[in-house]
Design a protein around this motif. Structure first.
Motif, mmCIF file in Angstrom:
data_model
loop_
_atom_site.group_PDB
_atom_site.id
_atom_site.type_symbol
_atom_site.label_atom_id
_atom_site.label_comp_id
_atom_site.label_asym_id
_atom_site.label_seq_id
_atom_site.Cartn_x
_atom_site.Cartn_y
_atom_site.Cartn_z
ATOM 1 N N PHE A 3 0.854 -1.174 0.000
ATOM 2 C CA PHE A 3 0.000 0.000 0.000
ATOM 3 C C PHE A 3 0.897 1.233 0.000
ATOM 4 C CE2 PHE A 3 -2.222 -3.351 2.359
ATOM 5 C CZ PHE A 3 -3.403 -3.454 1.650
ATOM 6 N N PRO A 4 0.554 2.289 -0.737
ATOM 7 C CA PRO A 4 1.381 3.491 -0.738
ATOM 8 C C PRO A 4 1.577 4.025 0.690
ATOM 9 C CG PRO A 4 -0.247 3.603 -2.495
ATOM 10 C CD PRO A 4 -0.595 2.407 -1.640
ATOM 11 N N GLY A 5 2.825 4.235 1.052
ATOM 12 C CA GLY A 5 3.138 4.720 2.393
ATOM 13 C C GLY A 5 3.273 3.616 3.429
ATOM 14 N N HIS A 6 2.791 2.425 3.140
ATOM 15 C CA HIS A 6 2.900 1.280 4.054
ATOM 16 C C HIS A 6 2.985 0.001 3.206
ATOM 17 C CE1 HIS A 6 2.444 -0.809 7.913
ATOM 18 N NE2 HIS A 6 1.714 -1.692 7.242
ATOM 19 N N PRO A 7 4.134 -0.194 2.523
ATOM 20 C CA PRO A 7 4.230 -1.336 1.604
ATOM 21 C C PRO A 7 4.215 -2.685 2.336
ATOM 22 C CG PRO A 7 6.344 -0.212 1.799
ATOM 23 C CD PRO A 7 5.357 0.595 2.568
ATOM 24 N N VAL A 8 3.325 -3.553 1.883
ATOM 25 C CA VAL A 8 3.169 -4.900 2.433
ATOM 26 C C VAL A 8 2.987 -5.857 1.263
ATOM 27 C CG1 VAL A 8 1.729 -6.405 3.873
ATOM 28 C CG2 VAL A 8 2.053 -4.011 4.521
ATOM 29 N N GLN A 9 3.662 -6.975 1.305
ATOM 30 C CA GLN A 9 3.499 -7.958 0.236
ATOM 31 C C GLN A 9 2.109 -8.592 0.300
ATOM 32 O OE1 GLN A 9 6.546 -10.485 -1.414
ATOM 33 N NE2 GLN A 9 5.563 -12.219 -0.422
ATOM 34 N N PRO A 10 1.406 -8.672 -0.820
ATOM 35 C CA PRO A 10 0.122 -9.374 -0.822
ATOM 36 C C PRO A 10 0.312 -10.854 -0.449
ATOM 37 C CG PRO A 10 0.360 -8.040 -2.807
ATOM 38 C CD PRO A 10 1.696 -8.057 -2.118
ATOM 39 N N GLY A 11 -0.578 -11.340 0.389
ATOM 40 C CA GLY A 11 -0.481 -12.728 0.830
ATOM 41 C C GLY A 11 -0.500 -13.722 -0.313
ATOM 42 N N VAL A 12 -1.281 -13.417 -1.354
ATOM 43 C CA VAL A 12 -1.358 -14.348 -2.479
ATOM 44 C C VAL A 12 0.001 -14.490 -3.178
ATOM 45 C CG1 VAL A 12 -3.825 -14.093 -2.857
ATOM 46 C CG2 VAL A 12 -2.247 -12.596 -4.054
ATOM 47 N N LEU A 13 0.827 -13.446 -3.149
ATOM 48 C CA LEU A 13 2.162 -13.571 -3.747
ATOM 49 C C LEU A 13 3.066 -14.447 -2.892
ATOM 50 C CD1 LEU A 13 2.853 -10.049 -5.275
ATOM 51 C CD2 LEU A 13 2.150 -12.148 -6.421
ATOM 52 N N THR A 14 2.885 -14.403 -1.581
ATOM 53 C CA THR A 14 3.642 -15.319 -0.712
ATOM 54 C C THR A 14 3.260 -16.760 -1.037
ATOM 55 O OG1 THR A 14 3.783 -13.638 1.025
ATOM 56 C CG2 THR A 14 4.165 -15.937 1.678
ATOM 57 N N ILE A 15 1.970 -17.010 -1.235
ATOM 58 C CA ILE A 15 1.514 -18.361 -1.608
ATOM 59 C C ILE A 15 2.107 -18.760 -2.958
ATOM 60 C CG2 ILE A 15 -0.493 -19.816 -2.143
ATOM 61 C CD1 ILE A 15 -0.284 -19.016 0.848
ATOM 62 N N GLU A 16 2.139 -17.842 -3.923
ATOM 63 C CA GLU A 16 2.738 -18.133 -5.229
ATOM 64 C C GLU A 16 4.222 -18.462 -5.092
ATOM 65 O OE1 GLU A 16 3.514 -18.741 -9.268
ATOM 66 O OE2 GLU A 16 1.589 -18.734 -8.219
ATOM 67 N N MET A 17 4.930 -17.742 -4.231
ATOM 68 C CA MET A 17 6.350 -18.022 -4.008
ATOM 69 C C MET A 17 6.538 -19.424 -3.435
ATOM 70 S SD MET A 17 7.513 -14.360 -2.473
ATOM 71 C CE MET A 17 7.335 -12.873 -3.453
ATOM 72 N N LEU A 18 5.693 -19.799 -2.489
ATOM 73 C CA LEU A 18 5.743 -21.158 -1.934
ATOM 74 C C LEU A 18 5.469 -22.186 -3.031
ATOM 75 C CD1 LEU A 18 3.879 -20.410 1.396
ATOM 76 C CD2 LEU A 18 6.213 -21.342 1.243
ATOM 77 N N ALA A 19 4.491 -21.906 -3.886
ATOM 78 C CA ALA A 19 4.153 -22.836 -4.970
ATOM 79 C C ALA A 19 5.310 -22.976 -5.951
ATOM 80 C CB ALA A 19 2.897 -22.360 -5.689
ATOM 81 N N GLN A 20 5.996 -21.875 -6.267
ATOM 82 C CA GLN A 20 7.136 -21.962 -7.172
ATOM 83 C C GLN A 20 8.261 -22.791 -6.560
ATOM 84 O OE1 GLN A 20 8.343 -18.222 -8.963
ATOM 85 N NE2 GLN A 20 6.223 -17.702 -9.478
#
Length: 143
Positions: free
Chosen positions: A51-68
């Motif tokens: 989020f602008p001003g408070h960057p946080v990785q979307p949870g779905v991208l963490t799941i995608e990283m685990l899947a990769q």
């Protein structure tokens, strides 16, 4: 020193920039378990809007990283060389902490079940010693 760097990972899975989301493999027993890493840079494309001003990785991208990471584990087996791993499902996903720019994400996947063309893995993501996400991932092996 990683077991596999990003160039070697590209020889196993078909993902490419901007969607190759793992940087290295630290440990692996093909078809059994894998430990991968992602070094989150401030200029990752998703941080600008989430989020602008408070960057946080979307949870779905963490799941995608685990899947990769799991895909590297499976597709490293000789019988799956040249194939692709596709999501079959995601169960019991839980997010337990924020992942931010500058973090190193450790991605651990243990295969629970592996059949000829599908399987299930237990996947956990950590920042340091803190578990930030865990899930069960189901996958299918495709041509």
């Amino acid at each position: 020193m990683p077991l596999l760097n990003q160039e070697q990972i590209k020889e196993i899975i078909p993902h490419r920039d901007p969607f190759l989301l793992i940087d290295e493999i630290e440990e692996m027993e093909p078809g059994v378990r894998v430990v991968a890493k992602k070094y989150l840079k401030e200029d990752e494309f998703w941080f600008a809007g989430h989020f602008p001003g408070h960057p946080v990785q979307p949870g779905v991208l963490t799941i995608e990283m685990l899947a990769q990471a799991g895909a590297v584990c499976i597709l490293s087996m000789p019988e799956y060389k040249g194939k692709i791993a596709l999501f079959g499902g995601i169960d019991k996903a839980r997010f337990r902490g924020e992942v931010k720019p500058g973090d190193t994400l450790r991605l651990e996947v243990e295969m629970l079940k592996l059949r000829k063309s599908f399987g299930t893995g237990k996947a956990t993501a950590y920042v340091g010693d803190q578990r930030v996400a865990n899930t069960e991932i189901m996958f299918a092996i495709g041509e």
